[in-house]
Write a protein that holds these residues in place. Structure first.
Motif, PDB file in Angstrom:
ATOM      1  N   LEU A  55       0.824  -1.209   0.000  1.00  0.00           N
ATOM      2  CA  LEU A  55       0.000   0.000   0.000  1.00  0.00           C
ATOM      3  C   LEU A  55       0.860   1.260   0.000  1.00  0.00           C
ATOM      4  O   LEU A  55       0.535   2.239  -0.673  1.00  0.00           O
ATOM      5  N   GLY A  56       1.960   1.220   0.733  1.00  0.00           N
ATOM      6  CA  GLY A  56       2.866   2.369   0.728  1.00  0.00           C
ATOM      7  C   GLY A  56       3.562   2.542  -0.605  1.00  0.00           C
ATOM      8  O   GLY A  56       3.761   3.657  -1.082  1.00  0.00           O
ATOM      9  N   ALA A  57       3.897   1.427  -1.245  1.00  0.00           N
ATOM     10  CA  ALA A  57       4.630   1.484  -2.518  1.00  0.00           C
ATOM     11  C   ALA A  57       3.778   2.004  -3.671  1.00  0.00           C
ATOM     12  O   ALA A  57       4.301   2.628  -4.587  1.00  0.00           O
ATOM     13  N   ILE A  58       2.478   1.745  -3.613  1.00  0.00           N
ATOM     14  CA  ILE A  58       1.641   2.215  -4.727  1.00  0.00           C
ATOM     15  C   ILE A  58       1.123   3.631  -4.484  1.00  0.00           C
ATOM     16  O   ILE A  58       0.278   4.117  -5.213  1.00  0.00           O
ATOM     17  N   GLY A  59       1.656   4.283  -3.466  1.00  0.00           N
ATOM     18  CA  GLY A  59       1.317   5.680  -3.240  1.00  0.00           C
ATOM     19  C   GLY A  59       0.106   5.899  -2.363  1.00  0.00           C
ATOM     20  O   GLY A  59      -0.586   6.900  -2.510  1.00  0.00           O
ATOM     21  N   CYS A  60      -0.161   4.987  -1.467  1.00  0.00           N
ATOM     22  CA  CYS A  60      -1.311   5.115  -0.561  1.00  0.00           C
ATOM     23  C   CYS A  60      -0.851   5.072   0.896  1.00  0.00           C
ATOM     24  O   CYS A  60      -1.268   4.197   1.644  1.00  0.00           O
ATOM     25  N   PRO A  61       0.016   6.006   1.316  1.00  0.00           N
ATOM     26  CA  PRO A  61       0.527   5.924   2.682  1.00  0.00           C
ATOM     27  C   PRO A  61      -0.555   6.104   3.745  1.00  0.00           C
ATOM     28  O   PRO A  61      -0.482   5.508   4.812  1.00  0.00           O
ATOM     29  N   CYS A  62      -1.572   6.916   3.448  1.00  0.00           N
ATOM     30  CA  CYS A  62      -2.643   7.112   4.436  1.00  0.00           C
ATOM     31  C   CYS A  62      -3.471   5.843   4.596  1.00  0.00           C
ATOM     32  O   CYS A  62      -3.881   5.501   5.705  1.00  0.00           O
ATOM     33  N   ILE A  63      -3.701   5.149   3.489  1.00  0.00           N
ATOM     34  CA  ILE A  63      -4.438   3.888   3.565  1.00  0.00           C
ATOM     35  C   ILE A  63      -3.587   2.838   4.279  1.00  0.00           C
ATOM     36  O   ILE A  63      -4.095   2.053   5.075  1.00  0.00           O
ATOM     37  N   ALA A  64      -2.280   2.853   4.012  1.00  0.00           N
ATOM     38  CA  ALA A  64      -1.381   1.919   4.698  1.00  0.00           C
ATOM     39  C   ALA A  64      -1.377   2.192   6.202  1.00  0.00           C
ATOM     40  O   ALA A  64      -1.413   1.258   7.008  1.00  0.00           O
ATOM     41  N   ALA A  65      -1.381   3.476   6.592  1.00  0.00           N
ATOM     42  CA  ALA A  65      -1.407   3.829   8.012  1.00  0.00           C
ATOM     43  C   ALA A  65      -2.719   3.391   8.647  1.00  0.00           C
ATOM     44  O   ALA A  65      -2.739   2.853   9.757  1.00  0.00           O
ATOM     45  N   GLY A  80      -7.276  -7.876  25.325  1.00  0.00           N
ATOM     46  CA  GLY A  80      -8.161  -7.023  26.108  1.00  0.00           C
ATOM     47  C   GLY A  80      -8.006  -5.538  25.875  1.00  0.00           C
ATOM     48  O   GLY A  80      -8.669  -4.733  26.518  1.00  0.00           O
ATOM     49  N   VAL A  81      -7.133  -5.123  24.951  1.00  0.00           N
ATOM     50  CA  VAL A  81      -6.952  -3.695  24.670  1.00  0.00           C
ATOM     51  C   VAL A  81      -8.027  -3.263  23.675  1.00  0.00           C
ATOM     52  O   VAL A  81      -8.082  -3.764  22.553  1.00  0.00           O
ATOM     53  N   THR A  82      -8.882  -2.351  24.115  1.00  0.00           N
ATOM     54  CA  THR A  82      -9.921  -1.853  23.211  1.00  0.00           C
ATOM     55  C   THR A  82      -9.692  -0.400  22.809  1.00  0.00           C
ATOM     56  O   THR A  82     -10.439   0.143  22.010  1.00  0.00           O
ATOM     57  N   GLU A  83      -8.664   0.224  23.374  1.00  0.00           N
ATOM     58  CA  GLU A  83      -8.338   1.597  22.994  1.00  0.00           C
ATOM     59  C   GLU A  83      -7.850   1.575  21.545  1.00  0.00           C
ATOM     60  O   GLU A  83      -6.911   0.859  21.215  1.00  0.00           O
ATOM     61  N   PRO A  84      -8.472   2.360  20.668  1.00  0.00           N
ATOM     62  CA  PRO A  84      -8.063   2.295  19.265  1.00  0.00           C
ATOM     63  C   PRO A  84      -6.710   2.970  19.019  1.00  0.00           C
ATOM     64  O   PRO A  84      -6.380   3.959  19.663  1.00  0.00           O
ATOM     65  N   GLU A  85      -5.978   2.399  18.095  1.00  0.00           N
ATOM     66  CA  GLU A  85      -4.713   3.004  17.668  1.00  0.00           C
ATOM     67  C   GLU A  85      -5.070   4.143  16.725  1.00  0.00           C
ATOM     68  O   GLU A  85      -5.925   4.008  15.858  1.00  0.00           O
ATOM     69  N   SER A  86      -4.433   5.260  16.901  1.00  0.00           N
ATOM     70  CA  SER A  86      -4.721   6.424  16.074  1.00  0.00           C
ATOM     71  C   SER A  86      -4.106   6.271  14.688  1.00  0.00           C
ATOM     72  O   SER A  86      -2.925   5.986  14.541  1.00  0.00           O
ATOM     73  N   CYS A  87      -4.943   6.483  13.683  1.00  0.00           N
ATOM     74  CA  CYS A  87      -4.463   6.432  12.302  1.00  0.00           C
ATOM     75  C   CYS A  87      -3.433   7.539  12.070  1.00  0.00           C
ATOM     76  O   CYS A  87      -2.449   7.337  11.366  1.00  0.00           O
ATOM     77  N   CYS A  88      -3.651   8.701  12.687  1.00  0.00           N
ATOM     78  CA  CYS A  88      -2.707   9.819  12.533  1.00  0.00           C
ATOM     79  C   CYS A  88      -1.353   9.470  13.145  1.00  0.00           C
ATOM     80  O   CYS A  88      -0.311   9.795  12.576  1.00  0.00           O
ATOM     81  N   MET A  89      -1.369   8.812  14.314  1.00  0.00           N
ATOM     82  CA  MET A  89      -0.099   8.412  14.926  1.00  0.00           C
ATOM     83  C   MET A  89       0.622   7.405  14.051  1.00  0.00           C
ATOM     84  O   MET A  89       1.835   7.449  13.913  1.00  0.00           O
ATOM     85  N   MET A  90      -0.147   6.503  13.474  1.00  0.00           N
ATOM     86  CA  MET A  90       0.455   5.493  12.602  1.00  0.00           C
ATOM     87  C   MET A  90       1.037   6.162  11.357  1.00  0.00           C
ATOM     88  O   MET A  90       2.070   5.743  10.848  1.00  0.00           O
ATOM     89  N   CYS A  91       0.377   7.206  10.885  1.00  0.00           N
ATOM     90  CA  CYS A  91       0.830   7.908   9.680  1.00  0.00           C
ATOM     91  C   CYS A  91       2.070   8.763   9.957  1.00  0.00           C
ATOM     92  O   CYS A  91       3.020   8.740   9.196  1.00  0.00           O
ATOM     93  N   PHE A  92       2.028   9.523  11.065  1.00  0.00           N
ATOM     94  CA  PHE A  92       3.109  10.461  11.318  1.00  0.00           C
ATOM     95  C   PHE A  92       4.241   9.904  12.169  1.00  0.00           C
ATOM     96  O   PHE A  92       5.352  10.420  12.127  1.00  0.00           O
ATOM     97  N   CYS A  93       3.976   8.861  12.938  1.00  0.00           N
ATOM     98  CA  CYS A  93       5.038   8.218  13.706  1.00  0.00           C
ATOM     99  C   CYS A  93       4.753   6.727  13.819  1.00  0.00           C
ATOM    100  O   CYS A  93       4.525   6.207  14.909  1.00  0.00           O
TER     101      CYS A  93
END
Length: 147
Positions: A55-65, A80-93
């Motif tokens: 996904l990152g290679a075809i130019g979709c970094p936001c979708i990959a994040a 048991g972790v239900t706190e969602p991972e932030s897409c923005c955190m995954m994208c920027f860090c």
């Protein structure tokens, strides 16, 4: 098991707790996400990593994040972790998010928390044999009228 809730116990920027893991995540975030996914029996390491790399290679970094955050959410939900991972955190860090997920998973395993497989109730469908029904009809009788 004391001290664990449905929220992350590990902080996002506690990367110095395990600098080797962070350096690994920095150079190959998809690999760390893949290992988290595989360690929680939610998929294959190589498949998850290749999905994110592709996904990152075809130019979709936001979708990959977004997909990476979703993979982490699913992988840690079995602990048991239900706190969602932030897409923005995954994208920027991404390395921070991936190393935090790995540290959280390791901490929960070390505390003896077992993987909780989702409870699914499956009813086995019983084959039904439908028998054709024969309906007998009376033949119409012709009535002749006489004149």
């Amino acid at each position: 098991m004391a001290g664990f809730t449905n929220m992350y116990r590990e902080q996002m920027f506690d990367c110095c707790k395990d600098p080797g893991l962070f350096i690994y995540a920095y150079f190959c975030t998809p690999c760390v996400v893949g290992q988290v996914v595989q360690a929680s029996n939610q998929g294959d390491c190589v498949g998850a990593a290749c999905c994110l790399i592709g996904l990152g290679a075809i130019g979709c970094p936001c979708i990959a994040a977004s997909q990476g955050a979703s993979m982490i959410d699913k992988a840690l939900s079995v602990y048991g972790v239900t706190e969602p991972e932030s897409c923005c955190m995954m994208c920027f860090c991404g390395p921070c998010a991936a190393s935090r997920a790995s540290r959280e998973q390791t901490a929960r395993k070390m505390a003896g928390i077992q993987i909780q497989q989702p409870q699914m109730m499956m009813m086995a469908a019983q084959p039904q044999v439908i028998q054709p029904q024969v309906v007998m009809m009376q033949q119409p009788q012709m009535v002749m009228q006489q004149r």
